[in-house]
Enzyme design. Structure first.
Site, PDB file in Angstrom:
ATOM      1  N   ASP A  93       0.843  -1.207   0.000  1.00  3.48           N
ATOM      2  CA  ASP A  93       0.000   0.000   0.000  1.00  3.48           C
ATOM      3  C   ASP A  93       0.875   1.252   0.000  1.00  3.48           C
ATOM      4  O   ASP A  93       0.560   2.241  -0.666  1.00  3.48           O
ATOM      5  CB  ASP A  93      -0.927  -0.006   1.229  1.00  3.48           C
ATOM      6  CG  ASP A  93      -1.812  -1.239   1.247  1.00  3.48           C
ATOM      7  OD1 ASP A  93      -2.353  -1.588   0.190  1.00  3.48           O
ATOM      8  OD2 ASP A  93      -1.942  -1.861   2.321  1.00  3.48           O
ATOM      9  N   HIS A 120      -5.611  -3.483   5.448  1.00  2.00           N
ATOM     10  CA  HIS A 120      -5.185  -3.819   4.082  1.00  2.00           C
ATOM     11  C   HIS A 120      -6.345  -4.375   3.264  1.00  2.00           C
ATOM     12  O   HIS A 120      -6.334  -5.529   2.848  1.00  2.00           O
ATOM     13  CB  HIS A 120      -4.013  -4.812   4.115  1.00  2.00           C
ATOM     14  CG  HIS A 120      -3.548  -5.200   2.739  1.00  2.00           C
ATOM     15  ND1 HIS A 120      -2.948  -4.310   1.874  1.00  2.00           N
ATOM     16  CD2 HIS A 120      -3.640  -6.370   2.060  1.00  2.00           C
ATOM     17  CE1 HIS A 120      -2.693  -4.911   0.732  1.00  2.00           C
ATOM     18  NE2 HIS A 120      -3.105  -6.166   0.811  1.00  2.00           N
TER      19      HIS A 120
HETATM   20  N1  LIG Z   1      -0.460  -8.409   1.695  1.00  4.70           N
HETATM   21  C1  LIG Z   1      -0.417  -8.053   0.421  1.00  4.70           C
HETATM   22  O1  LIG Z   1      -0.165  -6.882   0.097  1.00  4.70           O
HETATM   23  C2  LIG Z   1      -0.650  -9.053  -0.659  1.00  4.70           C
HETATM   24  C3  LIG Z   1      -1.156 -10.278  -0.358  1.00  4.70           C
HETATM   25  N2  LIG Z   1      -1.332 -11.227  -1.324  1.00  4.70           N
HETATM   26  C4  LIG Z   1      -1.888 -12.501  -0.900  1.00  4.70           C
HETATM   27  O2  LIG Z   1      -0.859 -13.489  -0.926  1.00  4.70           O
HETATM   28  C5  LIG Z   1      -1.456 -14.783  -1.074  1.00  4.70           C
HETATM   29  C6  LIG Z   1      -0.737 -15.564  -2.141  1.00  4.70           C
HETATM   30  O3  LIG Z   1      -0.911 -14.955  -3.405  1.00  4.70           O
HETATM   31  P1  LIG Z   1      -0.117 -15.501  -4.675  1.00  4.70           P
HETATM   32  O4  LIG Z   1       1.309 -15.725  -4.314  1.00  4.70           O
HETATM   33  O5  LIG Z   1      -0.424 -14.606  -5.799  1.00  4.70           O
HETATM   34  O6  LIG Z   1      -0.842 -16.890  -4.880  1.00  4.70           O
HETATM   35  P2  LIG Z   1      -0.258 -18.199  -5.617  1.00  4.70           P
HETATM   36  O7  LIG Z   1      -1.432 -19.079  -5.867  1.00  4.70           O
HETATM   37  O8  LIG Z   1       0.600 -17.797  -6.776  1.00  4.70           O
HETATM   38  O9  LIG Z   1       0.708 -18.832  -4.547  1.00  4.70           O
HETATM   39  C7  LIG Z   1       0.207 -19.318  -3.325  1.00  4.70           C
HETATM   40  C8  LIG Z   1       1.157 -20.359  -2.825  1.00  4.70           C
HETATM   41  O10 LIG Z   1       0.674 -20.827  -1.577  1.00  4.70           O
HETATM   42  C9  LIG Z   1       0.980 -22.203  -1.521  1.00  4.70           C
HETATM   43  N3  LIG Z   1       0.160 -22.856  -0.490  1.00  4.70           N
HETATM   44  C10 LIG Z   1      -1.150 -23.160  -0.547  1.00  4.70           C
HETATM   45  N4  LIG Z   1      -1.524 -23.773   0.582  1.00  4.70           N
HETATM   46  C11 LIG Z   1      -0.442 -23.841   1.377  1.00  4.70           C
HETATM   47  C12 LIG Z   1      -0.192 -24.379   2.656  1.00  4.70           C
HETATM   48  N5  LIG Z   1      -1.156 -24.958   3.357  1.00  4.70           N
HETATM   49  N6  LIG Z   1       1.044 -24.263   3.155  1.00  4.70           N
HETATM   50  C13 LIG Z   1       2.011 -23.676   2.448  1.00  4.70           C
HETATM   51  N7  LIG Z   1       1.852 -23.167   1.223  1.00  4.70           N
HETATM   52  C14 LIG Z   1       0.640 -23.266   0.686  1.00  4.70           C
HETATM   53  C15 LIG Z   1       0.707 -22.716  -2.919  1.00  4.70           C
HETATM   54  O11 LIG Z   1       1.389 -23.923  -3.139  1.00  4.70           O
HETATM   55  C16 LIG Z   1       1.284 -21.581  -3.753  1.00  4.70           C
HETATM   56  O12 LIG Z   1       2.656 -21.788  -4.019  1.00  4.70           O
HETATM   57  C17 LIG Z   1      -2.927 -14.531  -1.389  1.00  4.70           C
HETATM   58  O13 LIG Z   1      -3.705 -14.700  -0.234  1.00  4.70           O
HETATM   59  C18 LIG Z   1      -2.941 -13.067  -1.828  1.00  4.70           C
HETATM   60  O14 LIG Z   1      -4.187 -12.454  -1.629  1.00  4.70           O
HETATM   61  C19 LIG Z   1      -0.952 -11.007  -2.615  1.00  4.70           C
HETATM   62  C20 LIG Z   1      -0.435  -9.796  -2.982  1.00  4.70           C
HETATM   63  C21 LIG Z   1      -0.310  -8.694  -2.053  1.00  4.70           C
HETATM   64  O1  LIG Z   2      -5.507  -7.296  -4.003  1.00  2.00           O
HETATM   65  C1  LIG Z   2      -5.191  -8.469  -3.712  1.00  2.00           C
HETATM   66  O2  LIG Z   2      -5.988  -9.406  -3.697  1.00  2.00           O
HETATM   67  C2  LIG Z   2      -3.767  -8.731  -3.332  1.00  2.00           C
HETATM   68  C3  LIG Z   2      -3.343  -7.650  -2.438  1.00  2.00           C
HETATM   69  O3  LIG Z   2      -3.554  -7.689  -1.238  1.00  2.00           O
HETATM   70  C4  LIG Z   2      -2.802  -6.438  -3.042  1.00  2.00           C
HETATM   71  O4  LIG Z   2      -2.389  -6.454  -4.220  1.00  2.00           O
HETATM   72  O5  LIG Z   2      -2.769  -5.423  -2.347  1.00  2.00           O
END
Ligand SMILES: NC(=O)C1=CN([C@@H]2O[C@H](COP(=O)(O)OP(=O)(O)OC[C@H]3O[C@@H](n4cnc5c(N)ncnc54)[C@H](O)[C@@H]3O)[C@@H](O)[C@H]2O)C=CC1
Ligand SMILES: O=C([O-])CC(=O)C(=O)O
Length: 258
Positions: A93, A120
Site C-alpha cells: 500500500d 489492508h
Molecule cells: N499483503 C499483500 O499486500 C498481498 C497479499 N497477497 C496474498 O498473498 C497470497 C498468495 O498470493 P499468490 O502468491 O499470488 O498466490 P499463488 O497461488 O501464486 O501462490 C500461493 C502459494 O501458496 C501455496 N500454499 C497453498 N496452501 C499452502 C499451505 N497450506 N502451506 C504452504 N503453502 C501453501 C501454494 O502452493 C502456492 O505456491 C494470497 O492470499 C494473496 O491475496 C498477494 C499480494 C499482495
Molecule cells: O488485491 C489483492 O488481492 C492482493 C493484495 O492484497 C494487493 O495487491 O494489495
C-alpha cells in the site's frame, strides 16, 4: 515440500514470511478468500508456535485484516504470543501510494514517503497524503481524493488486469522484500528502521491497526501515532473502523471456533 518438512523448514528461523493461500479473481474481495486462507494461516501459525516461537512473522496472506488476528490467537493459545513479533505486511500500500503521489506531484519516487494506516483492504487502507514528503502544493483536493481511491483500489486494479490469473505478484515480491529487509535490519541493531505495518496497537480503539512502527532487536520497538490528519483523512479514519473491527473479530472468532 509438504507438511512432513514444515517443522524442518521452520526450525531456527528468525523471520517467517507467510504468502501461502489463494489469491483473488475479478469480482472477489479479499474477505472472499477467508474461507480457504484462514485455515492455511492457522495451520502455519500452529507450526510456527511449535518450531520457531521467537520468529518475527510477516503475514502476507489475505485477508490480512483477519489473518493477523488469527495468528495472534493461535500464538496466545500456544503460550508463545509476543505482540512485538507479529506483522501484517501493508508495504505494498505504501509502495502504491508513493508511486501514485510521485507521478502526480512530479517528484522522483525514490525521494517520496507516504504513511499508509488502517488495514489492508479497500477503505481500510488510508494513505495520509497530508503527511507525504516532499510536500506538494500543486495537488488539489480532487487530486488527493483520486490518489486515495487509486491506492485503496490498487490491488483490485491488478486483479482485474490479470483477469483470473491472480493478483499482484512482482510488486508484492518487491514490497515483501522491503519489509523483510527492514525486519532483518532491526534484528541486526540498525537504528531508526521505520515502516508501516498492521500490528497490535493502541493507536485507536481497535486491537490491530496499521501505522508507522520502529523495528528493532525485539521486533516492534515503538508504534507511532497517526500525527495530524486532514479533515478528509479524519473522515476516512472514522469510515474504516466498522469494517476493520468486523474483519478483526471474524479472525478471532475463527481461531477460537476451529
Ligand atoms: N499483503 C499483500 O499486500 C498481498 C497479499 N497477497 C496474498 O498473498 C497470497 C498468495 O498470493 P499468490 O502468491 O499470488 O498466490 P499463488 O497461488 O501464486 O501462490 C500461493 C502459494 O501458496 C501455496 N500454499 C497453498 N496452501 C499452502 C499451505 N497450506 N502451506 C504452504 N503453502 C501453501 C501454494 O502452493 C502456492 O505456491 C494470497 O492470499 C494473496 O491475496 C498477494 C499480494 C499482495
Ligand atoms: O488485491 C489483492 O488481492 C492482493 C493484495 O492484497 C494487493 O495487491 O494489495
Amino acid at each position: 515440500m509438504g507438511d512432513d518438512q514444515l517443522g524442518e523448514a521452520l526450525e531456527g528461523s528468525d523471520v517467517v514470511i507467510i504468502p501461502a493461500g489463494v489469491p483473488r479473481k475479478p469480482g472477489m474481495t479479499r474477505d472472499d478468500l477467508f474461507n480457504i486462507n484462514a485455515g492455511i494461516v492457522k495451520a502455519l501459525s500452529t507450526a510456527i508456535a511449535k518450531h520457531c516461537p521467537n520468529a518475527l512473522v510477516n503475514m502476507i496472506s489475505n485477508p490480512v485484516n483477519s489473518t493477523v488476528p488469527i495468528a495472534a490467537e493461535v500464538f496466545k493459545k500456544a503460550g508463545t504470543y509476543d505482540e512485538k513479533k507479529l506483522f501484517g505486511v501493508t508495504t505494498l500500500d505504501v509502495v502504491r501510494a508513493k508511486t501514485f503521489y510521485a507521478g502526480k506531484a512530479g517528484v522522483p519516487v525514490t525521494e517520496v514517503n507516504v504513511p499508509v494506516v488502517g488495514g489492508h483492504a479497500g477503505i481500510t487502507i488510508l494513505p495520509l497524503f497530508s503527511q507525504a514528503t516532499p510536500p506538494s502544493n500543486s495537488l488539489s483536493q480532487e487530486d488527493i481524493v483520486a490518489l486515495t481511491k487509486r491506492t485503496q483500489d490498487g490491488g483490485t486494479e491488478v486483479v482485474e488486469a490479470k483477469a483470473g490469473k491472480g493478483s499482484a505478484t512482482l510488486s508484492m515480491a518487491y514490497a515483501g522484500a522491503v519489509f523483510a529487509h527492514a525486519c532483518l535490519k532491526g534484528l541486526n541493531g540498525v537504528p531508526d528502521v521505520v515502516e508501516c505495518s498492521f500490528v497490535q496497537s493502541t493507536v485507536t480503539e481497535l486491537p490491530f491497526f496499521a501505522s508507522k512502527v520502529r523495528l528493532g532487536k525485539n521486533g516492534v520497538e515503538e508504534v507511532f501515532g497517526l500525527g495530524e490528519l486532514s479533515d478528509f483523512e479524519k473522515q476516512g479514519l472514522e469510515n474504516l473502523k466498522g469494517e476493520l473491527k468486523a474483519s478483526i473479530e471474524k479472525g478471532i472468532k475463527f481461531a477460537h471456533g476451529n
